[in-house]
Design a protein around this motif. Structure first.
Motif, short mmCIF file in Angstrom:
data_model
loop_
_atom_site.label_atom_id
_atom_site.label_comp_id
_atom_site.label_asym_id
_atom_site.label_seq_id
_atom_site.Cartn_x
_atom_site.Cartn_y
_atom_site.Cartn_z
N HIS A 103 20.29 3.80 -10.05
CA HIS A 103 19.70 2.84 -9.12
C HIS A 103 19.81 3.46 -7.73
N ILE A 104 18.68 3.67 -7.07
CA ILE A 104 18.67 4.52 -5.90
C ILE A 104 19.43 3.91 -4.73
N SER A 105 19.19 2.65 -4.38
CA SER A 105 19.82 2.09 -3.18
C SER A 105 21.33 1.92 -3.34
N ASN B 282 8.39 1.04 -6.74
CA ASN B 282 9.06 0.90 -5.44
C ASN B 282 10.29 1.78 -5.33
N ALA B 283 10.31 2.87 -6.10
CA ALA B 283 11.45 3.80 -6.09
C ALA B 283 12.76 3.07 -6.29
N ASP B 284 12.73 2.06 -7.16
CA ASP B 284 13.94 1.26 -7.40
C ASP B 284 14.98 2.06 -8.17
N PHE B 285 14.54 2.86 -9.12
CA PHE B 285 15.47 3.66 -9.91
C PHE B 285 14.80 4.96 -10.31
N VAL B 286 15.61 5.90 -10.74
CA VAL B 286 15.11 7.16 -11.27
C VAL B 286 15.88 7.48 -12.54
N LEU B 287 15.18 7.99 -13.53
CA LEU B 287 15.79 8.46 -14.77
C LEU B 287 15.83 9.98 -14.73
N LEU B 288 17.03 10.53 -14.86
CA LEU B 288 17.24 11.97 -14.75
C LEU B 288 17.64 12.54 -16.10
N ARG B 289 17.04 13.66 -16.43
CA ARG B 289 17.39 14.37 -17.67
C ARG B 289 18.26 15.57 -17.31
N ILE B 290 19.45 15.62 -17.88
CA ILE B 290 20.35 16.75 -17.70
C ILE B 290 20.68 17.27 -19.09
N SER C 219 0.85 -1.19 0.00
CA SER C 219 0.00 0.00 0.00
C SER C 219 0.88 1.24 0.00
N GLY C 220 0.26 2.37 -0.28
CA GLY C 220 1.00 3.62 -0.27
C GLY C 220 1.75 3.88 -1.56
N PHE C 221 2.65 4.87 -1.51
CA PHE C 221 3.41 5.26 -2.70
C PHE C 221 4.67 5.99 -2.28
N PHE C 222 5.62 6.06 -3.22
CA PHE C 222 6.85 6.81 -3.03
C PHE C 222 6.75 8.15 -3.74
N LEU C 223 7.43 9.13 -3.18
CA LEU C 223 7.55 10.45 -3.81
C LEU C 223 9.03 10.77 -3.94
N ILE C 224 9.45 11.11 -5.14
CA ILE C 224 10.82 11.54 -5.41
C ILE C 224 10.81 13.05 -5.61
N HIS C 225 11.54 13.76 -4.77
CA HIS C 225 11.57 15.22 -4.84
C HIS C 225 12.97 15.70 -5.17
N LEU C 226 13.06 16.51 -6.20
CA LEU C 226 14.33 17.07 -6.63
C LEU C 226 14.36 18.56 -6.32
N LYS C 227 15.37 18.97 -5.57
CA LYS C 227 15.56 20.39 -5.26
C LYS C 227 17.02 20.72 -5.45
N GLY C 228 17.29 21.53 -6.45
CA GLY C 228 18.68 21.83 -6.78
C GLY C 228 19.37 20.57 -7.25
N PHE C 229 20.43 20.17 -6.57
CA PHE C 229 21.17 18.96 -6.91
C PHE C 229 20.99 17.87 -5.85
N GLN C 230 19.87 17.89 -5.16
CA GLN C 230 19.62 16.88 -4.12
C GLN C 230 18.27 16.21 -4.35
#
Length: 404
Positions: A360-362, A344-352, A282-293
């Protein structure tokens, strides 16, 4: 004098050892519990399918629903690649990211070209794509091209949608127990102070009678513009981020509505500063990007209907990207964007800028996976494509597969 001849038969102690080893192996493989523990460590669903073809007993153990739940928890579906949308024509292109020869073979057997007219991916779930092609919506199965293309009829839009401040339509895929997919049309409507949704299920190629959710008061005056970019279906609930400090949600089975306040220090500032991801159970993950963090949050609702946020991880991007010498963070403008997030917040794809990076987050593993031609513009959309689940098992014994 009699010539000495070497016997071709093994020494008695060798034969006894071989017999004992065979008996031990047989006792293990004839024990269903031990066999399941061995199958659990196969790592990939494709290996599980091959093991299931040994005999009916192995198939029965491999396809048992309780075992499959354990297998998926230990070996979640892998990322096979991403569809990227670039250029003036915004043509979808598949970028394979499969790791290892077995996953690479899965990709080679598939058919990932969506054609010149494919403009965007509206949803991707369990190996199926909902694609907008030449003015209509179609369902494609790249891993099973023999299924062909399924055209979806236009969803019903209630009359009041044309008279209010704002509305948008979307589709949601559901995974069924029989490995089939069903589809629900979601029409989100709002005024300056209230929002609600209209739902309709696709049944046998026909949209069913629509139903409405309860209305929810918008915490701040304005509209819900942009919800279609941050809509997540997880465990029967629809979550949408389009307000600076709140998530608007709808429980689809009960058609009730709710509002969740974002955790302290988190704000929806621009389109690609936040990503949502479903969580196990149940529930969900939130990925928050602020600056370089990057901050990774988990949201749960307890038995008293109280919303709780838990900070799971914090990642300083210059440190995670340290091995990539071509990036000089001190000279980069604030151009890091969250392009997509895995389950499950396993990975994030970032555009630069024009480049796409997989992290891979962990483990903090980072690699560049795609670079767009600057002459064709930037990346308009990034859509992860995962290994489908559950696996398709072979048919043995004339269909009586669960006989011993």
């Amino acid at each position: 004098m009699e010539a000495h001849r070497e016997s071709s038969e093994p020494a008695p102690e060798t034969a006894m050892a071989a017999s004992a080893a065979a008996a031990a192996a047989s006792s293990v493989l004839e024990d269903d519990d031990l066999l399941r523990e061995i199958l659990l460590r196969l790592d990939l669903p494709t290996s599980l399918v091959r093991a299931a073809a040994v005999n009916r007993r192995w198939l029965r153990c491999s396809s048992d629903p309780a075992f499959l739940r354990r297998f998926r928890a230990r070996n979640p579906p892998r990322l096979l690649g991403v569809y990227v949308n670039t250029g003036e024509a915004r043509r979808l292109r598949f970028v394979p990211l499969a790791r290892g020869p077995e996953l690479a073979a899965v990709v080679r057997r598939g058919s990932f070209d969506l054609g010149e007219e494919a403009g965007s991916v509206r949803d991707c779930r369990n190996g199926r794509l909902l694609v907008f092609v030449d003015g209509k919506y179609v369902v494609r199965s790249p891993l099973h091209p023999e299924r062909g293309t399924e055209n979806l009829p236009e969803p019903p839009i209630p009359a009041e949608a044309y008279t209010i401040l704002y509305y948008f339509s979307d589709f949601l895929f559901y995974e069924s127990s029989d490995n089939s997919m069903s589809c629900t049309s979601v029409i989100v409507m709002c005024t300056e102070r209230q929002a609600w949704v209209h739902l309709s299920d696709l049944q046998a190629g026909v949209w069913g009678e629509g139903r409405y959710s309860g209305m929810i008061d918008i915490p701040v005056q304005g509209s819900l513009r942009g919800c279609e970019h941050h809509a997540l279906l997880a465990n029967g609930k629809l979550y949408m981020i389009c307000l600076p400090h709140h998530i608007i949600g709808f429980d689809l089975p009960s058609t009730s509505s709710f509002c969740i306040e974002l955790p302290d220090g988190v704000q929806y500032e621009y389109l690609e500063s936040i990503g949502l991801s479903c969580a196990k159970g149940s529930g969900f993950f939130l990925i928050h990007l602020k600056g370089f963090q990057i901050s990774v949050w988990l949201h749960r609702t307890d038995h008293s209907s109280i919303d709780t946020w838990k900070l799971i991880d914090t990642i300083f991007l210059p440190q995670a990207f340290a091995h990539l010498a071509e990036l000089t963070w001190s000279s980069l403008p604030d151009v890091v964007r969250v392009a997509a997030v895995g389950d499950n917040a396993d990975f994030v794809l970032l555009r630069i800028q024009h480049k796409l990076f997989y992290m891979h987050i962990s483990s903090r593993t980072v690699e560049e996976v795609y670079e767009a031609n600057p002459a064709h513009g930037f990346l308009y959309g990034v859509y992860p494509f995962m290994m489908h689940w559950p696996p398709t098992f072979p048919v043995l014994n004339g269909g009586n597969d669960h006989d011993r």
